[in-house]
Design a protein around this motif. Structure first.
Motif, PDB file in Angstrom:
ATOM      1  N   ARG A  54       0.809  -1.220   0.000  1.00 50.57           N
ATOM      2  CA  ARG A  54       0.000   0.000   0.000  1.00 50.57           C
ATOM      3  C   ARG A  54       0.841   1.269   0.000  1.00 50.57           C
ATOM      4  N   GLU A  55       2.148   1.144  -0.025  1.00 54.16           N
ATOM      5  CA  GLU A  55       3.025   2.300   0.130  1.00 54.16           C
ATOM      6  C   GLU A  55       3.790   2.598  -1.158  1.00 54.16           C
ATOM      7  N   GLU A  56       3.904   3.891  -1.452  1.00 50.70           N
ATOM      8  CA  GLU A  56       4.697   4.340  -2.596  1.00 50.70           C
ATOM      9  C   GLU A  56       5.840   5.199  -2.089  1.00 50.70           C
ATOM     10  N   LEU A  57       6.995   5.045  -2.718  1.00 48.22           N
ATOM     11  CA  LEU A  57       8.186   5.785  -2.343  1.00 48.22           C
ATOM     12  C   LEU A  57       8.825   6.311  -3.616  1.00 48.22           C
ATOM     13  N   ALA A  58       9.188   7.595  -3.627  1.00 46.45           N
ATOM     14  CA  ALA A  58       9.856   8.174  -4.791  1.00 46.45           C
ATOM     15  C   ALA A  58      11.270   7.611  -4.885  1.00 46.45           C
ATOM     16  N   ILE A  59      11.695   7.267  -6.084  1.00 41.21           N
ATOM     17  CA  ILE A  59      13.046   6.751  -6.299  1.00 41.21           C
ATOM     18  C   ILE A  59      14.075   7.790  -5.860  1.00 41.21           C
ATOM     19  N   ALA A  60      13.763   9.066  -6.021  1.00 43.45           N
ATOM     20  CA  ALA A  60      14.678  10.137  -5.622  1.00 43.45           C
ATOM     21  C   ALA A  60      14.926  10.149  -4.113  1.00 43.45           C
ATOM     22  N   ASP A  61      14.039   9.550  -3.326  1.00 42.88           N
ATOM     23  CA  ASP A  61      14.201   9.500  -1.869  1.00 42.88           C
ATOM     24  C   ASP A  61      15.104   8.356  -1.407  1.00 42.88           C
ATOM     25  N   ILE A  62      15.537   7.502  -2.337  1.00 36.71           N
ATOM     26  CA  ILE A  62      16.400   6.371  -1.986  1.00 36.71           C
ATOM     27  C   ILE A  62      17.850   6.770  -2.245  1.00 36.71           C
ATOM     28  N   ALA A  63      18.673   6.724  -1.193  1.00 34.60           N
ATOM     29  CA  ALA A  63      20.088   7.081  -1.325  1.00 34.60           C
ATOM     30  C   ALA A  63      20.911   5.899  -1.810  1.00 34.60           C
ATOM     31  N   ALA A  64      20.635   4.693  -1.295  1.00 37.35           N
ATOM     32  CA  ALA A  64      21.446   3.532  -1.669  1.00 37.35           C
ATOM     33  C   ALA A  64      20.747   2.232  -1.302  1.00 37.35           C
ATOM     34  N   LEU A  65      21.107   1.187  -2.035  1.00 43.00           N
ATOM     35  CA  LEU A  65      20.738  -0.178  -1.665  1.00 43.00           C
ATOM     36  C   LEU A  65      21.804  -0.657  -0.694  1.00 43.00           C
ATOM     37  N   SER A  66      21.385  -1.164   0.439  1.00 46.28           N
ATOM     38  CA  SER A  66      22.336  -1.592   1.454  1.00 46.28           C
ATOM     39  C   SER A  66      22.540  -3.102   1.384  1.00 46.28           C
ATOM     40  N   ASP A  67      23.767  -3.547   1.582  1.00 43.09           N
ATOM     41  CA  ASP A  67      24.071  -4.978   1.588  1.00 43.09           C
ATOM     42  C   ASP A  67      24.134  -5.544   3.003  1.00 43.09           C
ATOM     43  N   GLU A  68      24.139  -4.678   3.999  1.00 41.32           N
ATOM     44  CA  GLU A  68      24.236  -5.160   5.375  1.00 41.32           C
ATOM     45  C   GLU A  68      22.842  -5.463   5.921  1.00 41.32           C
ATOM     46  N   ASP A  69      22.802  -6.330   6.926  1.00 40.89           N
ATOM     47  CA  ASP A  69      21.538  -6.701   7.538  1.00 40.89           C
ATOM     48  C   ASP A  69      20.937  -5.514   8.286  1.00 40.89           C
ATOM     49  N   ALA A  70      19.611  -5.418   8.210  1.00 42.44           N
ATOM     50  CA  ALA A  70      18.914  -4.349   8.911  1.00 42.44           C
ATOM     51  C   ALA A  70      18.784  -4.701  10.389  1.00 42.44           C
ATOM     52  N   LYS A  71      18.768  -3.680  11.216  1.00 47.01           N
ATOM     53  CA  LYS A  71      18.598  -3.882  12.652  1.00 47.01           C
ATOM     54  C   LYS A  71      17.163  -4.311  12.952  1.00 47.01           C
ATOM     55  N   PRO A  72      16.956  -5.063  14.008  1.00 54.35           N
ATOM     56  CA  PRO A  72      15.577  -5.407  14.397  1.00 54.35           C
ATOM     57  C   PRO A  72      14.776  -4.130  14.653  1.00 54.35           C
ATOM     58  N   GLY A  73      13.535  -4.137  14.220  1.00 52.72           N
ATOM     59  CA  GLY A  73      12.677  -2.979  14.395  1.00 52.72           C
ATOM     60  C   GLY A  73      12.717  -2.008  13.231  1.00 52.72           C
ATOM     61  N   THR A  74      13.506  -2.306  12.203  1.00 56.83           N
ATOM     62  CA  THR A  74      13.556  -1.443  11.027  1.00 56.83           C
ATOM     63  C   THR A  74      12.194  -1.443  10.352  1.00 56.83           C
ATOM     64  N   ARG A  75      11.748  -0.252   9.956  1.00 60.28           N
ATOM     65  CA  ARG A  75      10.422  -0.120   9.337  1.00 60.28           C
ATOM     66  C   ARG A  75      10.377  -0.872   8.003  1.00 60.28           C
ATOM     67  N   VAL A  76       9.288  -1.604   7.797  1.00 59.83           N
ATOM     68  CA  VAL A  76       9.081  -2.376   6.573  1.00 59.83           C
ATOM     69  C   VAL A  76       8.165  -1.584   5.650  1.00 59.83           C
ATOM     70  N   LEU A  77       8.571  -1.429   4.395  1.00 61.88           N
ATOM     71  CA  LEU A  77       7.721  -0.740   3.422  1.00 61.88           C
ATOM     72  C   LEU A  77       6.468  -1.568   3.158  1.00 61.88           C
ATOM     73  N   GLY A  78       5.371  -0.909   2.893  1.00 59.54           N
ATOM     74  CA  GLY A  78       4.128  -1.594   2.579  1.00 59.54           C
ATOM     75  C   GLY A  78       3.156  -1.662   3.729  1.00 59.54           C
ATOM     76  N   GLY A  79       3.560  -1.231   4.894  1.00 62.62           N
ATOM     77  CA  GLY A  79       2.634  -1.170   6.021  1.00 62.62           C
ATOM     78  C   GLY A  79       2.592  -2.412   6.895  1.00 62.62           C
ATOM     79  N   GLY A  80       3.390  -3.417   6.597  1.00 60.46           N
ATOM     80  CA  GLY A  80       3.383  -4.625   7.413  1.00 60.46           C
ATOM     81  C   GLY A  80       4.320  -4.517   8.600  1.00 60.46           C
TER      82      GLY A  80
END
Length: 146
Positions: A77-103
């Motif tokens: 349900r979520e849209e994000l502008a490509i211009a708002d993305i700085a980089a694709l990260s290869d490292e694991d996300a910390k617990p509690g990191t917000r998930v796109l899409g509302g889940g």
């Protein structure tokens, strides 16, 4: 409308056939056995299973859609502008990191892809085909930078 670089629909319409097909098989088994068939019961069963499956397909198509266009990333349900993305990260996300899409978490059977946004926060994107998704998103990010 922008061209899609990557797309996942969440579900196709094939499961809609399962319920009525099972009801038809049940009806035919009663006929072949020689018992008087319970026609109304089998019609009701087919319609009921079709309705439940239709809700399941609708929910998957609405909440598990993934789309990358040259300007937008759509996750559920979520849209994000490509211009708002700085980089694709290869490292694991910390617990509690917000998930796109509302889940609350990345959907089952989907790969999680951490994204660093221009405001410095990290979010989790997700896709069924991680490599193709990363390629499409990287291409969109390169085309979007001035």
């Amino acid at each position: 409308m922008s061209a899609e670089l990557y797309s996942e629909r969440g579900a196709n319409g094939l499961p809609l056939v399962w319920g009525p097909l099972f009801a038809l098989l049940g009806y035919l088994s009663e006929v072949l056995i020689g018992d008087p068939p319970h026609t109304l019961m089998w019609i009701g069963t087919g319609v009921g299973l079709f309705g439940l499956t239709a809700l399941w397909v609708y929910a998957r198509r609405r909440f598990l859609v993934v789309r990358v266009t040259p300007t937008r990333l759509v996750q559920g349900r979520e849209e994000l502008a490509i211009a708002d993305i700085a980089a694709l990260s290869d490292e694991d996300a910390k617990p509690g990191t917000r998930v796109l899409g509302g889940g609350l978490s990345v959907p089952r059977k989907y790969a999680e892809i951490p994204l660093r946004l221009t405001d410095g926060t990290t979010v989790l994107a997700w896709a069924g085909d991680e490599e193709e998704f990363r390629g499409a998103l990287s291409g969109a990010m390169k085309d979007c930078t001035p």
